[in-house]
Motif scaffolding. Structure first.
Motif, PDB file in Angstrom:
ATOM      1  N   ALA A 121      12.846  28.440 107.967  1.00 32.95           N
ATOM      2  CA  ALA A 121      13.524  29.473 108.745  1.00 32.95           C
ATOM      3  C   ALA A 121      12.596  30.640 109.070  1.00 32.95           C
ATOM      4  CB  ALA A 121      14.745  29.977 107.982  1.00 32.95           C
ATOM      5  N   PRO A 122      12.527  31.066 110.329  1.00 33.30           N
ATOM      6  CA  PRO A 122      11.708  32.235 110.691  1.00 33.30           C
ATOM      7  C   PRO A 122      12.248  33.502 110.048  1.00 33.30           C
ATOM      8  CG  PRO A 122      12.311  30.945 112.638  1.00 33.30           C
ATOM      9  CD  PRO A 122      13.138  30.431 111.507  1.00 33.30           C
ATOM     10  N   SER A 130      17.681  31.653 116.925  1.00 35.67           N
ATOM     11  CA  SER A 130      17.289  30.548 117.803  1.00 35.67           C
ATOM     12  C   SER A 130      17.036  29.282 116.993  1.00 35.67           C
ATOM     13  CB  SER A 130      16.036  30.914 118.600  1.00 35.67           C
ATOM     14  OG  SER A 130      16.283  31.996 119.466  1.00 35.67           O
ATOM     15  N   TRP A 131      16.419  29.446 115.838  1.00 33.26           N
ATOM     16  CA  TRP A 131      16.156  28.299 114.955  1.00 33.26           C
ATOM     17  C   TRP A 131      17.452  27.661 114.481  1.00 33.26           C
ATOM     18  CZ3 TRP A 131      17.075  27.915 109.557  1.00 33.26           C
ATOM     19  CH2 TRP A 131      16.465  26.827 108.921  1.00 33.26           C
ATOM     20  N   LEU A 132      18.446  28.496 114.097  1.00 31.29           N
ATOM     21  CA  LEU A 132      19.746  27.976 113.676  1.00 31.29           C
ATOM     22  C   LEU A 132      20.393  27.144 114.780  1.00 31.29           C
ATOM     23  CD1 LEU A 132      21.794  30.739 111.774  1.00 31.29           C
ATOM     24  CD2 LEU A 132      20.795  28.640 110.837  1.00 31.29           C
ATOM     25  N   LYS A 133      20.369  27.668 115.998  1.00 31.50           N
ATOM     26  CA  LYS A 133      20.978  26.946 117.112  1.00 31.50           C
ATOM     27  C   LYS A 133      20.249  25.630 117.385  1.00 31.50           C
ATOM     28  CE  LYS A 133      22.844  31.024 119.496  1.00 31.50           C
ATOM     29  NZ  LYS A 133      22.803  31.857 120.736  1.00 31.50           N
ATOM     30  N   GLN A 134      18.934  25.657 117.234  1.00 26.95           N
ATOM     31  CA  GLN A 134      18.164  24.430 117.437  1.00 26.95           C
ATOM     32  C   GLN A 134      18.489  23.400 116.370  1.00 26.95           C
ATOM     33  OE1 GLN A 134      17.267  24.726 120.831  1.00 26.95           O
ATOM     34  NE2 GLN A 134      15.891  23.191 119.936  1.00 26.95           N
ATOM     35  N   LEU A 135      18.746  23.861 115.131  1.00 22.46           N
ATOM     36  CA  LEU A 135      19.179  22.941 114.090  1.00 22.46           C
ATOM     37  C   LEU A 135      20.428  22.187 114.529  1.00 22.46           C
ATOM     38  CD1 LEU A 135      18.917  24.755 110.614  1.00 22.46           C
ATOM     39  CD2 LEU A 135      17.520  22.877 111.469  1.00 22.46           C
ATOM     40  N   VAL A 310      25.506  37.447 112.296  1.00 21.82           N
ATOM     41  CA  VAL A 310      24.295  36.749 111.862  1.00 21.82           C
ATOM     42  C   VAL A 310      23.056  37.635 111.985  1.00 21.82           C
ATOM     43  CG1 VAL A 310      22.756  34.794 112.297  1.00 21.82           C
ATOM     44  CG2 VAL A 310      25.244  34.468 112.366  1.00 21.82           C
ATOM     45  N   LEU A 311      22.853  38.245 113.159  1.00 28.15           N
ATOM     46  CA  LEU A 311      21.619  39.006 113.373  1.00 28.15           C
ATOM     47  C   LEU A 311      21.423  40.147 112.366  1.00 28.15           C
ATOM     48  CD1 LEU A 311      21.141  39.195 117.254  1.00 28.15           C
ATOM     49  CD2 LEU A 311      19.762  37.941 115.576  1.00 28.15           C
ATOM     50  N   PRO A 312      22.440  40.981 112.114  1.00 33.94           N
ATOM     51  CA  PRO A 312      22.221  42.039 111.116  1.00 33.94           C
ATOM     52  C   PRO A 312      21.911  41.481 109.724  1.00 33.94           C
ATOM     53  CG  PRO A 312      24.157  42.521 112.447  1.00 33.94           C
ATOM     54  CD  PRO A 312      23.763  41.112 112.772  1.00 33.94           C
ATOM     55  N   ALA A 324      21.743  29.659 106.541  1.00 32.45           N
ATOM     56  CA  ALA A 324      21.258  28.336 106.955  1.00 32.45           C
ATOM     57  C   ALA A 324      21.858  27.244 106.075  1.00 32.45           C
ATOM     58  CB  ALA A 324      19.737  28.284 106.892  1.00 32.45           C
ATOM     59  N   ARG A 325      21.983  27.530 104.803  1.00 31.49           N
ATOM     60  CA  ARG A 325      22.610  26.561 103.886  1.00 31.49           C
ATOM     61  C   ARG A 325      24.040  26.259 104.316  1.00 31.49           C
ATOM     62  NH1 ARG A 325      24.601  27.860  97.765  1.00 31.49           N
ATOM     63  NH2 ARG A 325      24.526  25.747  96.867  1.00 31.49           N
ATOM     64  N   GLY A 326      24.835  27.301 104.595  1.00 30.88           N
ATOM     65  CA  GLY A 326      26.210  27.091 105.041  1.00 30.88           C
ATOM     66  C   GLY A 326      26.282  26.372 106.370  1.00 30.88           C
ATOM     67  N   THR A 327      25.344  26.688 107.268  1.00 32.83           N
ATOM     68  CA  THR A 327      25.280  26.008 108.564  1.00 32.83           C
ATOM     69  C   THR A 327      25.055  24.517 108.370  1.00 32.83           C
ATOM     70  OG1 THR A 327      24.451  27.962 109.725  1.00 32.83           O
ATOM     71  CG2 THR A 327      23.944  25.815 110.703  1.00 32.83           C
ATOM     72  N   LEU A 328      24.127  24.159 107.506  1.00 30.40           N
ATOM     73  CA  LEU A 328      23.819  22.749 107.276  1.00 30.40           C
ATOM     74  C   LEU A 328      24.939  22.048 106.521  1.00 30.40           C
ATOM     75  CD1 LEU A 328      20.034  23.175 106.572  1.00 30.40           C
ATOM     76  CD2 LEU A 328      21.032  21.770 108.404  1.00 30.40           C
TER      77      LEU A 328
END
Length: 347
Positions: A121-122, A130-135, A310-312, A324-328
């Motif tokens: 993750a950046p 952007s990385w999350l969305k690409q995942l 997310v951003l803040p 990212a863990r929750g996203t995956l």
């Protein structure tokens, strides 16, 4: 993205559902009475039974997996449904059972994450988003054939009826998930979650509350409440259990941000396929209002969620990893759930 293979099924030397029913039978007993009566050998036997259930589920036993998630779902009802009688909420015994089930469930979801992926993750928040969305875009669950092929073009009314019951574990209580997860938040994140919640509340119009609109589908298909639990598959139960677990605990707040945010981001494309199927079959319009509405509102919710929640949070290394863990967890569990739906629905 997913490299974990499901091990071969192992024999179950006991009845997992008997354990579920025995523990569930105590959930309508006062917590103090539960802890006074479940002691000594009885307590050890039940705790060992839950540990065994978890171990069997971990190695791929589907009967144990179903029982594990069913028991966790029943326990969570104590925390998500207003009771009509006494409950065991607050019981030390039930809390230990819950912790064992949750830890085992989390372990499995972590095992599905590709090793080293979270470390990619950046650090810069916008690059991270952007990385999350690409995942998600690169995940096989994105535009899954269950929606884009089966639901859209092949599903009949019975298939949609079954689909609605499976989806009830998240869609049917999304407002409560938001209410639980926002506790302790502040600033832009709290305002965004509040705005999302108010939309779920029909912006103050009781007749437009989204869970009420969702329940209209039950009327179209004549689905009684007692049919819901017995219709749910293990992976459907898992979806609901993960949503409650992440929303309920403050330590899982960032995982909930990823899990629920990704849920809303994927909804519009999925619901377009559901609406197409509904119209193709000529089903009553009253039953599809919820899905039509969320094609628009969830696009807006996802954009606001990414920008204001997310951003803040992404300024923090801890938050970035956990989101990212929750996203995956959402992407991977949803993929397994939809894979399961394909053969069942097409049979």
């Amino acid at each position: 993205m997913e490299t974990r293979e499901t091990p071969a099924r192992t024999a179950v030397p006991h009845d997992p559902l008997a354990l579920v029913d025995e523990v569930s039978g105590w959930l309508t007993t006062d917590a103090a009475e539960v802890d006074a009566k479940i002691t000594g050998e009885d307590r050890d036997r039940l705790i060992d039974g839950v540990r065994k259930l978890n171990a069997e589920s971990l190695v791929g036993d589907q009967a144990a997996f179903y029982a594990q998630q069913l028991l966790l779902a029943r326990i969570y009802q104590m925390h998500t449904v207003l009771p009509e009688t006494t409950t065991a909420e607050g019981s030390v015994f039930v809390s230990e059972v819950t912790r064992l089930l949750e830890e085992a469930t989390a372990q499995v979801e972590d095992d599905w994450i590709e090793p080293g992926l979270l470390e990619q993750a950046p650090e810069e928040p916008r690059a991270y988003l952007s990385w999350l969305k690409q995942l998600a875009r690169g995940h096989r669950v994105f535009k899954h054939p269950y929606y884009h092929e089966f639901i859209r073009n092949q599903a009949d009314a019975d298939d949609l009826r079954n689909y609605v019951m499976q989806e009830s574990v998240v869609d049917g209580r999304f407002d409560d998930l938001l209410a639980m997860m926002q506790v302790g938040t502040s600033g832009r994140a709290k305002m965004e979650i509040a705005a999302n919640f108010w939309d779920e509340m029909g912006n103050g119009d009781p007749d437009q509350v989204h869970t009420l609109l969702f329940n209209k589908i039950y009327e179209v298909f004549e689905i009684p409440p007692e049919e819901l639990e017995r219709s749910l598959t293990a992976n459907a139960l898992l979806s609901g259990d993960l949503a409650v677990m992440l929303s309920r605990y403050r330590k899982f707040y960032p995982e909930a941000v990823g899990f629920l945010g990704m849920t809303e981001w994927m909804v519009p494309d999925r619901f377009v396929q559901v609406v197409h199927a509904w119209e193709r079959l000529g089903l009553p319009d009253i039953g599809i209002v919820y899905h039509r509405l969320h094609i628009t509102v969830d696009s807006q919710h996802a954009a606001g969620w990414f920008h204001n929640v997310v951003l803040p949070a992404a300024e923090s290394a801890h938050m970035r990893r956990a989101i990212a863990r929750g996203t995956l967890w959402r992407l991977n569990s949803s993929a397994r759930y939809l894979d399961e739906r394909m053969p069942v629905a097409a049979a």
